[in-house]
Design an enzyme around this catalytic site. Structure first.
Site, PDB file in Angstrom:
ATOM      1  CG  ASP A  83      69.121 -15.757  83.872  1.00  0.00           C
ATOM      2  OD1 ASP A  83      68.808 -16.641  83.048  1.00  0.00           O
ATOM      3  OD2 ASP A  83      69.896 -14.822  83.591  1.00  0.00           O
ATOM      4  CD  GLU A 141      70.763 -15.517  77.851  1.00  0.00           C
ATOM      5  OE1 GLU A 141      71.466 -15.150  76.879  1.00  0.00           O
ATOM      6  OE2 GLU A 141      69.829 -14.833  78.307  1.00  0.00           O
TER       7      GLU A 141
END
Length: 400
Positions: A83, A141
């Site tokens: 991400d 994350e």
């Protein structure tokens, strides 16, 4: 096993240009946490090109397994997060983000492309090792509850269960070609604090008629620091910070309430729980003593990250074999947080740092992660995949 070292370096060098291209594609097309739909489709396609079967997990994650000879002998899991962050990129590079307001400012594009490079190397060598390698491409994350926790809940550490879990993360304080490790407690837990202080607003010239929540909030901010300075063991790192205070009054207007946001971080779960209670009692008690009230919401975040000492020692030795002693350094503890910590709490794990600053020592490319000018030396994309592949091979060869 040592006879494979030159081969790993050769394969990493041969694939370096392609790994850089993968990273630049990912960098140009960043996606936010748990919205990595195009990213996971791209990763899945790359894995399938290598002949690997893929499995979707945690909504926007993907897992694949590389089987060597005797696949059940030993399993090593490798993790990369995918991400990006809500940051507007300021780098003027050909691979600049094409998604306005979103940027790979924490290097997850590096982690993902590097793990794809590892996959390429290990697929080429699968007849040369025993055991299995589980590739874990993780979403989210950067956003609670963290994609690692969701992957674990969905069984990523089972069937097969890994003997070791490795993760790497970019580190702009080291030049490309170097790595850093630390055994034991390395990164902090993280909790988000949301505090509302309620009083009675009114005219700033008539304080006797009001209960000033701004004053109460100011006392709480100052007094709360004694939890770190007087309650915590001085040998145990703890951080309590308030970074956002909203009091929507005016020069002569006392508001009815003040909102504060902050973070608490430490490296011990028992003390973490105690500190939460100390903070709650302090906030509520201080507010009441001043005629106000308050509500404290503590959003529990990631646990602290602990690198298993024996695994970290083996990882360090393998890194020395691959890079040379002068290129492997010991890291200090760091009070930032990482959801790889969930893996470290559930399995034998090691999380190390990959140097990404300019390899020529010029001081370029040292912008911190989470800044709009973060970028890396492409040489890191030759070092990263080759090193992780070598660490994996060494760990697979470790006898139980």
């Amino acid at each position: 096993m040592n006879h494979l070292l030159p081969r790993v370096k050769q394969l990493a060098a041969e694939a370096a240009a392609e790994t850089v291209a993968l990273r630049e594609h990912l960098h140009a097309h960043p996606e936010l946490s748990f919205k990595e739909h195009e990213t996971v489709a791209f990763v899945t396609a790359q894995l399938q090109k290598l002949g690997l079967q893929t499995q979707a997990i945690a909504k926007t994650g993907v897992v694949a397994v590389i089987e060597g000879r005797n696949p059940g002998a030993r399993t090593v899991a490798l993790r990369a997060d995918m991400d990006a962050l809500p940051i507007t990129e300021q780098n003027e590079v050909p691979y600049k983000s094409t998604n306005p307001g979103v940027m790979h400012a924490c290097g997850h594009d590096v982690h993902t492309s590097s793990l794809l490079g590892v996959a390429r190397i290990l697929v080429a060598l699968k007849e040369e090792f025993e055991g299995s390698v589980k590739l874990m491409f993780q979403p989210g994350e950067e956003l609670l509850p963290g994609g690692a926790s969701l992957m674990i809940a969905e069984g990523v550490l089972e069937n097969p269960r890994p003997d070791s879990v490795l993760g790497q993360h970019v580190f702009p304080l080291l030049p490309a070609g170097k790595v850093g490790l630390r055994a034991g407690r390395y990164m902090a837990s993280t909790d988000e604090l949301y505090l509302t202080v309620r009083g009675k607003g009114g005219h700033g010239a008539m304080p006797e008629q009001n209960v000033d929540p701004v004053l109460v909030a100011a006392h709480i901010i100052v007094a709360a620091q004694q939890i770190v300075s007087r309650r915590a063991n001085p040998k145990l790192p703890s951080v309590l910070s308030f970074g956002k205070v909203i009091a929507q009054g005016a020069t002569n207007v006392i508001p009815n309430e003040v909102k504060l946001e902050g973070t608490f971080r430490t490296l011990n779960e028992e003390w973490r729980n105690e500190a939460h209670e100390h903070l709650r009692r302090l906030c509520e008690g201080l507010a009441v003593s001043m005629g106000a009230s308050c509500e404290l919401e503590i959003r529990r975040g990631y646990p602290y990250l602990e690198n298993e000492p024996a695994l970290t020692a083996r990882t360090e030795q393998a890194a020395v074999e691959y890079l040379g002693r002068e290129n492997v350094v010991e890291l200090d503890q760091w009070m930032a947080a990482e959801d790889f910590a969930y893996f470290s709490q559930a399995a034998s794990a090691c999380f190390y740092r990959l140097g990404t600053a300019a390899a020529d020592g010029s001081g370029r490319l040292t912008s911190s992660v989470h800044t709009p000018t973060f970028d890396i030396d492409p040489h890191a994309l030759e070092v990263g995949p080759g090193l992780m592949a070598w660490l994996t091979l060494r760990e697979l060869a470790e006898k139980a």
